[in-house]
Design an enzyme around this catalytic site. Structure first.
Site, PDB file in Angstrom:
ATOM      1  N   ASP A  44       0.838  -1.207   0.000  1.00  0.00           N
ATOM      2  CA  ASP A  44       0.000   0.000   0.000  1.00  0.00           C
ATOM      3  C   ASP A  44       0.871   1.254   0.000  1.00  0.00           C
ATOM      4  OD1 ASP A  44      -2.911   1.094   0.705  1.00  0.00           O
ATOM      5  OD2 ASP A  44      -1.459   2.227   1.893  1.00  0.00           O
ATOM      6  N   TYR A  49       2.515   9.954  -0.067  1.00  0.00           N
ATOM      7  CA  TYR A  49       3.626   9.434   0.743  1.00  0.00           C
ATOM      8  C   TYR A  49       4.977   9.772   0.130  1.00  0.00           C
ATOM      9  CZ  TYR A  49      -0.097   6.453   2.736  1.00  0.00           C
ATOM     10  OH  TYR A  49      -1.251   5.985   3.306  1.00  0.00           O
ATOM     11  N   LYS A  78      -2.933   5.782  -4.030  1.00  0.00           N
ATOM     12  CA  LYS A  78      -4.074   6.675  -3.757  1.00  0.00           C
ATOM     13  C   LYS A  78      -3.831   8.046  -4.394  1.00  0.00           C
ATOM     14  CE  LYS A  78      -3.952   4.540   0.778  1.00  0.00           C
ATOM     15  NZ  LYS A  78      -2.492   4.466   0.999  1.00  0.00           N
ATOM     16  N   HIS A 111      -7.881   9.276  -1.899  1.00  0.00           N
ATOM     17  CA  HIS A 111      -7.268   9.240  -0.565  1.00  0.00           C
ATOM     18  C   HIS A 111      -8.156   9.866   0.515  1.00  0.00           C
ATOM     19  CE1 HIS A 111      -3.000   9.176   1.371  1.00  0.00           C
ATOM     20  NE2 HIS A 111      -3.908   8.901   2.260  1.00  0.00           N
TER      21      HIS A 111
HETATM   22  P1  NAD Z   1       0.064   1.060  11.852  1.00  0.00           P
HETATM   23  O1  NAD Z   1      -1.110   0.874  12.725  1.00  0.00           O
HETATM   24  O2  NAD Z   1       0.400   0.061  10.823  1.00  0.00           O
HETATM   25  O3  NAD Z   1       1.270   1.303  12.846  1.00  0.00           O
HETATM   26  C1  NAD Z   1       2.596   1.301  12.430  1.00  0.00           C
HETATM   27  C2  NAD Z   1       3.455   1.479  13.661  1.00  0.00           C
HETATM   28  O4  NAD Z   1       3.126   0.476  14.629  1.00  0.00           O
HETATM   29  C3  NAD Z   1       4.941   1.302  13.386  1.00  0.00           C
HETATM   30  O5  NAD Z   1       5.503   2.503  12.955  1.00  0.00           O
HETATM   31  C4  NAD Z   1       5.463   0.850  14.733  1.00  0.00           C
HETATM   32  O6  NAD Z   1       5.636   1.956  15.579  1.00  0.00           O
HETATM   33  C5  NAD Z   1       4.294   0.023  15.274  1.00  0.00           C
HETATM   34  N1  NAD Z   1       4.421  -1.435  15.012  1.00  0.00           N
HETATM   35  C6  NAD Z   1       4.419  -2.079  13.801  1.00  0.00           C
HETATM   36  N2  NAD Z   1       4.507  -3.402  13.978  1.00  0.00           N
HETATM   37  C7  NAD Z   1       4.555  -3.613  15.316  1.00  0.00           C
HETATM   38  C8  NAD Z   1       4.640  -4.771  16.113  1.00  0.00           C
HETATM   39  N3  NAD Z   1       4.676  -5.979  15.576  1.00  0.00           N
HETATM   40  N4  NAD Z   1       4.674  -4.614  17.464  1.00  0.00           N
HETATM   41  C9  NAD Z   1       4.623  -3.380  18.033  1.00  0.00           C
HETATM   42  N5  NAD Z   1       4.535  -2.246  17.322  1.00  0.00           N
HETATM   43  C10 NAD Z   1       4.499  -2.359  15.970  1.00  0.00           C
HETATM   44  O7  NAD Z   1      -0.078   2.551  11.233  1.00  0.00           O
HETATM   45  P2  NAD Z   1       0.020   3.193   9.804  1.00  0.00           P
HETATM   46  O8  NAD Z   1       1.361   3.005   9.211  1.00  0.00           O
HETATM   47  O9  NAD Z   1      -0.466   4.582   9.922  1.00  0.00           O
HETATM   48  O10 NAD Z   1      -1.086   2.390   8.953  1.00  0.00           O
HETATM   49  C11 NAD Z   1      -0.779   1.301   8.129  1.00  0.00           C
HETATM   50  C12 NAD Z   1      -0.790   1.698   6.672  1.00  0.00           C
HETATM   51  O11 NAD Z   1      -2.074   2.202   6.305  1.00  0.00           O
HETATM   52  C13 NAD Z   1       0.143   2.876   6.346  1.00  0.00           C
HETATM   53  O12 NAD Z   1       1.489   2.521   6.359  1.00  0.00           O
HETATM   54  C14 NAD Z   1      -0.419   3.310   5.031  1.00  0.00           C
HETATM   55  O13 NAD Z   1       0.010   2.458   4.000  1.00  0.00           O
HETATM   56  C15 NAD Z   1      -1.911   3.197   5.296  1.00  0.00           C
HETATM   57  N6  NAD Z   1      -2.529   4.469   5.786  1.00  0.00           N
HETATM   58  C16 NAD Z   1      -3.533   5.036   5.050  1.00  0.00           C
HETATM   59  C17 NAD Z   1      -4.125   6.221   5.457  1.00  0.00           C
HETATM   60  C18 NAD Z   1      -5.236   6.805   4.625  1.00  0.00           C
HETATM   61  O14 NAD Z   1      -5.590   7.975   4.863  1.00  0.00           O
HETATM   62  N7  NAD Z   1      -5.796   6.068   3.686  1.00  0.00           N
HETATM   63  C19 NAD Z   1      -3.724   6.857   6.628  1.00  0.00           C
HETATM   64  C20 NAD Z   1      -2.715   6.259   7.382  1.00  0.00           C
HETATM   65  C21 NAD Z   1      -2.147   5.059   6.949  1.00  0.00           C
END
Ligand code: NAD
Length: 284
Positions: A44, A49, A78, A111
């Site tokens: 994704d 980004y 997106k 997005h």
């Molecule tokens: P996420 O919930 O995936 O959290 C990521 C964070 O969680 C990491 O940076 C780390 O700090 C922690 N983490 C990851 N694996 C872990 C583990 N096994 N144990 C403990 N901590 C851990 O948050 P995200 O990155 O915001 O969301 C996932 C994906 O969704 C993004 O990378 C992106 O691709 C997408 N996204 C989309 C939107 C949108 O507006 N459509 C917004 C935010 C994110």
């Protein structure tokens, strides 16, 4: 890999790899490659980004290594709302294809639902009908706008990607998504690493101990069993592998119900249609 059949028949992996905030090109390329090596097939990314080129480099490296074929991958990007006028959106689509180094993209989402959503949606429809996108969808869209979009357009969104995790389960939104056959994909499934209390909830810790898994694995498994696709992000190989290793255990129906009760309907990133959020978004 567990998949979900989208409303147009396309199969989408229920688990994918998120790349938000992975801005260093080398780190991004390596993370994508590590994720594909670990077994992830959905990646994704987003125009916003600023890492589509690096994601594309990771995909290319994985294909060249012989780990996967292009058609085995499911790539999502997106479109940003500042490019939601027709020509801008066409240009942005061409840019994304070029930066990702792909002939087609598996999923393209709007997005955020701001600006000229209808013009942008019709550009996605154009690319979808031309076979350059295999499925189109939305992100951060509440049910009211989604129903409107579905009513006045040809192609129904296949997916809504929206903040969803233990403390923001979107149970009410989910009933609308199911009614309109729009798949539900969670972003921030681990609370973006911010809401650490999720990891230390007694029930989550107990289930982790019971199944010999980590809290993160329980949180991801819970969403998948609730018919919510997930795209956790990490740049650390251990966690990338940990977040993928969730297919060898199953929570019972009672356990899923207990976790459901921990919902606080509390988004951290904010509800897309609340006026303060929209006002803030206009500064982006
Ligand atoms: P996420 O919930 O995936 O959290 C990521 C964070 O969680 C990491 O940076 C780390 O700090 C922690 N983490 C990851 N694996 C872990 C583990 N096994 N144990 C403990 N901590 C851990 O948050 P995200 O990155 O915001 O969301 C996932 C994906 O969704 C993004 O990378 C992106 O691709 C997408 N996204 C989309 C939107 C949108 O507006 N459509 C917004 C935010 C994110």
């Amino acid at each position: 890999m567990l998949t979900k059949r989208l409303n147009n028949g396309v199969e989408m992996p229920m688990l994918g790899f998120g790349t938000y905030q992975v801005t260093d090109p080398e780190e991004c390329k390596n993370s994508v490659l590590t994720a594909i090596r670990a077994g992830y097939r959905l990646i994704d990314t987003a125009v916003a980004y600023g890492n589509e080129e690096a994601v594309g480099a990771g995909i290319k490296a994985a294909i060249e290594e012989g780990i996967v074929k292009r058609e085995e991958l499911f790539i999502t990007t997106k479109m940003w709302f500042r490019a939601f006028e027709t020509e801008d959106c066409r240009n942005a689509m061409e840019e994304s294809l070029k930066k990702l180094g792909l002939d087609y993209i598996d999923m393209v989402l709007l997005h955020w639902p701001y600006g000229n959503v209808y013009a942008a949606w019709r550009v996605l429809e154009e690319y979808y009908e031309a076979g350059k996108i295999k499925a189109i969808g939305v992100s951060n869209m509440e049910a009211d706008r989604l129903i409107d979009l579905i009513t006045f357009n040809k192609v129904k969104p296949a997916l809504n990607q929206i903040e969803t995790h233990l403390y923001c389960q979107r149970l009410e939104e989910k009933t609308w998504l199911q009614k309109y056959e729009v798949a539900h994909q969670a972003y921030a499934p681990l609370g973006q690493g911010r809401a650490n209390e999720m990891f230390s909830e007694d029930t989550v810790k107990e289930l982790a101990a019971k199944y010999g898994k980590t809290p993160a694995q329980v949180l991801l498994r819970f969403l998948i069993q609730s018919d919510v696709a997930v795209i956790p992000k990490s740049v650390h190989e251990e966690r990338i592998k940990e977040n993928f290793d969730i297919f060898d255990f199953e929570l019972t129906a009672d356990e899923v119900d207990t976790l459901k009760k921990l919902d606080k309907a509390a988004p951290m990133i904010g509800n897309p249609e609340s006026p303060d959020k929209v006002e803030f978004a206009m500064t982006w």
